[in-house]
Design an enzyme around this catalytic site. Sequence first.
Site, PDB file in Angstrom:
ATOM      1  N   ASN A  13      -9.787   1.689  -4.207  1.00  0.00           N
ATOM      2  CA  ASN A  13      -8.490   2.104  -3.662  1.00  0.00           C
ATOM      3  C   ASN A  13      -7.640   2.651  -4.812  1.00  0.00           C
ATOM      4  OD1 ASN A  13      -5.969   2.301  -2.501  1.00  0.00           O
ATOM      5  ND2 ASN A  13      -5.695   0.092  -2.205  1.00  0.00           N
ATOM      6  N   LYS A  63      -4.775   3.938  -4.587  1.00  0.00           N
ATOM      7  CA  LYS A  63      -3.343   3.772  -4.289  1.00  0.00           C
ATOM      8  C   LYS A  63      -2.600   5.093  -4.569  1.00  0.00           C
ATOM      9  CE  LYS A  63      -3.810  -1.086  -5.315  1.00  0.00           C
ATOM     10  NZ  LYS A  63      -3.180  -2.348  -5.689  1.00  0.00           N
ATOM     11  N   HIS A 104      -3.385  -3.497   4.065  1.00  0.00           N
ATOM     12  CA  HIS A 104      -3.284  -3.843   2.648  1.00  0.00           C
ATOM     13  C   HIS A 104      -1.963  -4.588   2.426  1.00  0.00           C
ATOM     14  CE1 HIS A 104      -2.901  -3.544  -1.679  1.00  0.00           C
ATOM     15  NE2 HIS A 104      -4.206  -3.320  -1.706  1.00  0.00           N
ATOM     16  N   GLU A 110       0.185  -4.430   0.237  1.00  0.00           N
ATOM     17  CA  GLU A 110       1.329  -3.580  -0.147  1.00  0.00           C
ATOM     18  C   GLU A 110       1.943  -2.901   1.079  1.00  0.00           C
ATOM     19  OE1 GLU A 110      -0.755  -1.382  -3.161  1.00  0.00           O
ATOM     20  OE2 GLU A 110      -0.909  -3.220  -4.338  1.00  0.00           O
ATOM     21  N   GLU A 166      -8.192 -10.401   0.199  1.00  0.00           N
ATOM     22  CA  GLU A 166      -7.466 -10.065  -1.018  1.00  0.00           C
ATOM     23  C   GLU A 166      -6.300 -11.031  -1.197  1.00  0.00           C
ATOM     24  OE1 GLU A 166      -8.281  -5.740  -2.193  1.00  0.00           O
ATOM     25  OE2 GLU A 166      -6.469  -5.771  -1.000  1.00  0.00           O
ATOM     26  N   GLY A 189      -3.765  -6.888  -8.752  1.00  0.00           N
ATOM     27  CA  GLY A 189      -3.068  -6.213  -9.843  1.00  0.00           C
ATOM     28  C   GLY A 189      -2.501  -7.158 -10.898  1.00  0.00           C
ATOM     29  N   SER A 212      -8.220  -7.963  -8.710  1.00  0.00           N
ATOM     30  CA  SER A 212      -8.552  -7.929 -10.137  1.00  0.00           C
ATOM     31  C   SER A 212     -10.058  -7.991 -10.409  1.00  0.00           C
ATOM     32  CB  SER A 212      -7.816  -9.052 -10.886  1.00  0.00           C
ATOM     33  OG  SER A 212      -6.414  -8.870 -10.793  1.00  0.00           O
TER      34      SER A 212
HETATM   35  C1  PEP Z   1      -6.116  -3.847  -4.265  1.00  0.00           C
HETATM   36  O1  PEP Z   1      -4.960  -3.450  -4.345  1.00  0.00           O
HETATM   37  O2  PEP Z   1      -6.741  -3.712  -3.207  1.00  0.00           O
HETATM   38  C2  PEP Z   1      -6.705  -4.479  -5.441  1.00  0.00           C
HETATM   39  C3  PEP Z   1      -7.713  -5.269  -5.233  1.00  0.00           C
HETATM   40  O3  PEP Z   1      -6.126  -4.206  -6.658  1.00  0.00           O
HETATM   41  P1  PEP Z   1      -6.624  -4.704  -8.100  1.00  0.00           P
HETATM   42  O4  PEP Z   1      -8.132  -4.548  -8.142  1.00  0.00           O
HETATM   43  O5  PEP Z   1      -5.935  -3.812  -9.073  1.00  0.00           O
HETATM   44  O6  PEP Z   1      -6.218  -6.140  -8.205  1.00  0.00           O
END
Ligand code: PEP
Length: 252
Positions: free
Chosen positions: A10, A12, A97, A99, A169, A175, A215
């Site tokens: 992703n 973003k 997601h 966000e 997630e 992040g 992450s």
């Molecule tokens: C995400 O936003 O779906 C995500 C997993 O981000 P990150 O890998 O940067 O933690």
Amino acid sequence: MKRDKIVAGNWKMNLGLDEGMELVEKLAKAYTHHEPRMVVIPPFLHALAVQNYLQSVHSPIEVGVQNCHQETKGAFTGEISASMIRSCRIPFVVLGHSERRQYFAETDALLAQKVKAALGQGLIPIYCVGEPLTVREGSGQNDFVAHQLEKGLFHLSPEQFKEVVIAYEPIWAIGTGVTASPEQAQDMHAFIRHRIAIHYSEAVAAATRILYGGSVKGSNARDLFVQPDVDGALVGGASLDADDFLRIASSI
Ligand code: PEP
């Protein structure tokens, strides 16, 4: 039951068009496998250029987008419908997601409509669930995720549900550089599968692809992927780096 393994990146709201194309060109040169399925998820504006490029070089890498609207068409300025995504031959769409839930106030009820719209166009939703830190600290993560599944997905028929990819997630891991431990990821994935078995059937649960996100990097992917209920990853930051994303894909 053999399930598809999927590594999805992703992007973003990152990368200009040239940077995104450079990234996907590097990936396409290096990645010629069909397993795991590799999916790149650029911003809407760039997704068709990425899709056309990957098709032109006969790459097995697939494309997704980061959202869709619940209606098919109409006066919804600035929005993109599932049928428009379908018309670009883009197969995946990320929905729910954290966000989008947090910054754009997307509720389970709205997401339930978006999932239906996506499935109605033959898209594969990657449906995100996961708890915030306060909930994890109070050990409420199972109830929290069970509620998200019930309200966002369990209105689907078993046939519809089988098309959905779930991404667990935990918000505290997105992040932040803090990954869920392999045991925490496995426990939640097994719990999600158990809820699916209760609502649908053991067969549907066994067939459901459940990705971990939060992450994930080349250095920690293998420990997550050896867990029996982890079928791949939804990757944010590390998917912007071709070498790291390729390392994650080769860790399955
Ligand atoms: C995400 O936003 O779906 C995500 C997993 O981000 P990150 O890998 O940067 O933690």
